[in-house]
Design an enzyme around this catalytic site. Sequence first.
Site, PDB file in Angstrom:
ATOM      1  N   ASP A 221       0.878  -1.152   0.000  1.00  0.00           N
ATOM      2  CA  ASP A 221       0.000   0.000   0.000  1.00  0.00           C
ATOM      3  C   ASP A 221       0.925   1.214   0.000  1.00  0.00           C
ATOM      4  O   ASP A 221       2.102   1.129   0.359  1.00  0.00           O
ATOM      5  CB  ASP A 221      -0.934  -0.014   1.216  1.00  0.00           C
ATOM      6  CG  ASP A 221      -2.142   0.896   0.996  1.00  0.00           C
ATOM      7  OD1 ASP A 221      -3.160   0.728   1.678  1.00  0.00           O
ATOM      8  OD2 ASP A 221      -2.050   1.787   0.114  1.00  0.00           O
TER       9      ASP A 221
HETATM   10  C1  GLC Z   1      -4.223   4.456  -0.323  1.00  0.00           C
HETATM   11  C2  GLC Z   1      -5.119   3.232  -0.142  1.00  0.00           C
HETATM   12  C3  GLC Z   1      -5.003   2.238  -1.261  1.00  0.00           C
HETATM   13  C4  GLC Z   1      -4.762   2.972  -2.558  1.00  0.00           C
HETATM   14  C5  GLC Z   1      -3.389   3.607  -2.470  1.00  0.00           C
HETATM   15  C6  GLC Z   1      -3.097   4.471  -3.707  1.00  0.00           C
HETATM   16  O1  GLC Z   1      -3.662   4.830   0.881  1.00  0.00           O
HETATM   17  O2  GLC Z   1      -5.005   2.542   1.094  1.00  0.00           O
HETATM   18  O3  GLC Z   1      -6.213   1.480  -1.293  1.00  0.00           O
HETATM   19  O4  GLC Z   1      -4.818   2.071  -3.662  1.00  0.00           O
HETATM   20  O5  GLC Z   1      -3.209   4.365  -1.283  1.00  0.00           O
HETATM   21  O6  GLC Z   1      -3.946   5.567  -3.724  1.00  0.00           O
END
Ligand code: GLC
Length: 729
Positions: A221
């Site tokens: 993430d």
């Molecule tokens: C965010 C989310 C994730 C997302 C990523 C990119 O913090 O937790 O679901 O795909 O960052 O935006």
Amino acid sequence: MVDVHAKISLTGGSDFWHTPAVAAADLPELMWTDGPHGVRKQSGSSDHVGINASEPATCFPPAVGLASSWDPELVEQVGVALGEECRALGVGVLLGPGMNIKRSPLCGRNFEYFAEDPLVAGELAAALVSGVQSQGIGTSVKHFAANNQETDRMRRDSQVDERTLREIYLRGFGKVVRKAKPWTVMCSYNKVNGTYASENHWLLTEVLRDEWGFDGVVVSDWGAVWNRVRALRAGLDLEMPANAGHEREVREALDAGEIDAGTIDQAYGRVEAVVRRAQASLADAPEDFDVDGHHALARRMAERCVVLLSNDGVLPLARETRVAVVGEFARTPRYQGAGSSRVNPTRLDNALDAITALVGHEVPFAPGFATAAGQQLADDAHEQAVAVARDADVVLAFLGLGENHESEGYDRDNADLPAEQLALLEDILAVNPNVVVVLSNGASVLLPFADRVRAIVEGWLLGQAGGAVLADVVYGVVNPSGKITETIPRRLADVPSSLHFPGDVSGVRYGEGLFVGYRGYDASGIYPAFPFGHGLSYTTFGYSDLALAATDAGVTVSLTVTNTGGRAGREVVQVYVSVPGSTVVRVPRELKGFASVALEPGASARVEIAISSDDLAYWSARDQAWVVEAGEYAVGVGASSRDLRLSGTVAVAGNEPVRPLALDSTVAEAMQVPAFAEIITGLAGAVFGEDPDLIRMMESIPLAALAGFGGQSLDEVQTMLDQVNATRS
Ligand code: GLC
């Protein structure tokens, strides 16, 4: 040939949304972006947190809506459309679906997740993955794992016992990996039993790869990696977004011999494979996508997602009914969640315009309350709304949660509708009892008025076409068939996880264990406002002729469903399984299969649902394996977890391992083994004589202790055990 140092660059992003080009490999850069229910491609250069304006794309219903359809086929079509839009927009991997279990209605991101149950979450997430990837575009199933709250999400330790983790929080992911083979899996921010998911070898390698056979990329993430060296060793392949410091540390670790080149080669190879697969699809991609066709699909999907929670017969409305529409959500729809999944829709339907079009004239309307921070309404907006409602035949009250009430990044601290909306509803009920509530919300809300209004339509969040669909449902153009995939509680205190959510700085203990969602309500006998799987129709369905058969692959359930009402409709048939005589802790019943059937009035259809052995199995911590217990299984089939219309039992042979008897085996366990029974009877008789009460008392005594009481040496007992075990296959 690419030098291992050059390969390190591909273990991290080059900016917020791209993996870097690798010139020596003639590998282009690739864009990875959100997801999950629409393509969020940032316009121009990405900002540092990746949430400024994005290109127009179709906003399909978020997962909370998709799941209420219980329709994998249609969800897969949405996936295909998402893949097409990714191709047109130059996106190689779509970051989704999100599929964490809805452990509490307070989780700010429940709108982005499917269910409180791993089977329905797994089946629908797998359908979405298959659809997107059929277009040569990757997905990223997220957030792996046990990311069931937003509170302190980047640090908090999810403390989950092994069986619960396996059977509830990992099970859906495993189904998706096996069934749909996602190109990538996104690890979550949080710790899982003490170790950050991004560097959790047990999670990312032993379970995900060694047990489930995942061969794709584990991407972090965004900002979830604390140390890329440790993460690479644990099985992560790609840190997002770019982190130059971490990349430097990997180079230094390689040069210092603290990480071997093979680990880097492996990560590089996995990421390279995804990039090449996606680029092959993007190479000949069209410049645009079918905007109208995708909007029509979004509408068809939304029609399947709406749930009719209650209805005293007031719905569907006749066109000539004199209605008053109250609530800003009718004019300004709440159709998706806030945060990283926020899509810039190609168009946006609202219920008020759709109602006007359906009835052929404008209808009295009052916003009644603000739905977004900073929204300015007249000082007497409340009074105006009551006045508009007073003389109507039926009041349509569009209530719900505004974008600032629930979002990625924070949880709710209560499950109530906003006070100003509840107050307005009270004042409207005081002047007109004929109220239909239409909800727009990403997670369950308490409905203290449920017995005092004539109907409740749960719209969840329906995407860009949802406003028109809500009007179609209210006026009967669409017969609702959605079913809720999260229990709607009467009180927040009734939620099984309520004592343990969201924990504190020391961690969040999943103290309810297996008893999450309906599993907990059923065990405690608490009746929720609306149970898991509930949803009404404008017609009725009869269930008959249940037949159960155990097969080598599991259990087959077949039954006849009849449309016993006056109009065409679709029924979602649910199969729940119990194991009454189980030797392990069990929840009262679990969803183990479902299917939907569309029927004209008076028509019947035979429905067959196959339950796989994998889905029947429980996680045996003592065997460190999935085990199907032998015994009589009780099967309940119905329209919800609390509306089981047919029931039966079926004998299941199971696949329990032969567990060798040992000194810590109890007398009761030893008595199950005929070759040992007469020995143990003699041994026990010597100690307890013939007294049945005493005999019963001894059943839980380990053999080692019994030997001591009977003057036998442990060696003597062990020899007997070895002889008996040798005779058992
Ligand atoms: C965010 C989310 C994730 C997302 C990523 C990119 O913090 O937790 O679901 O795909 O960052 O935006």
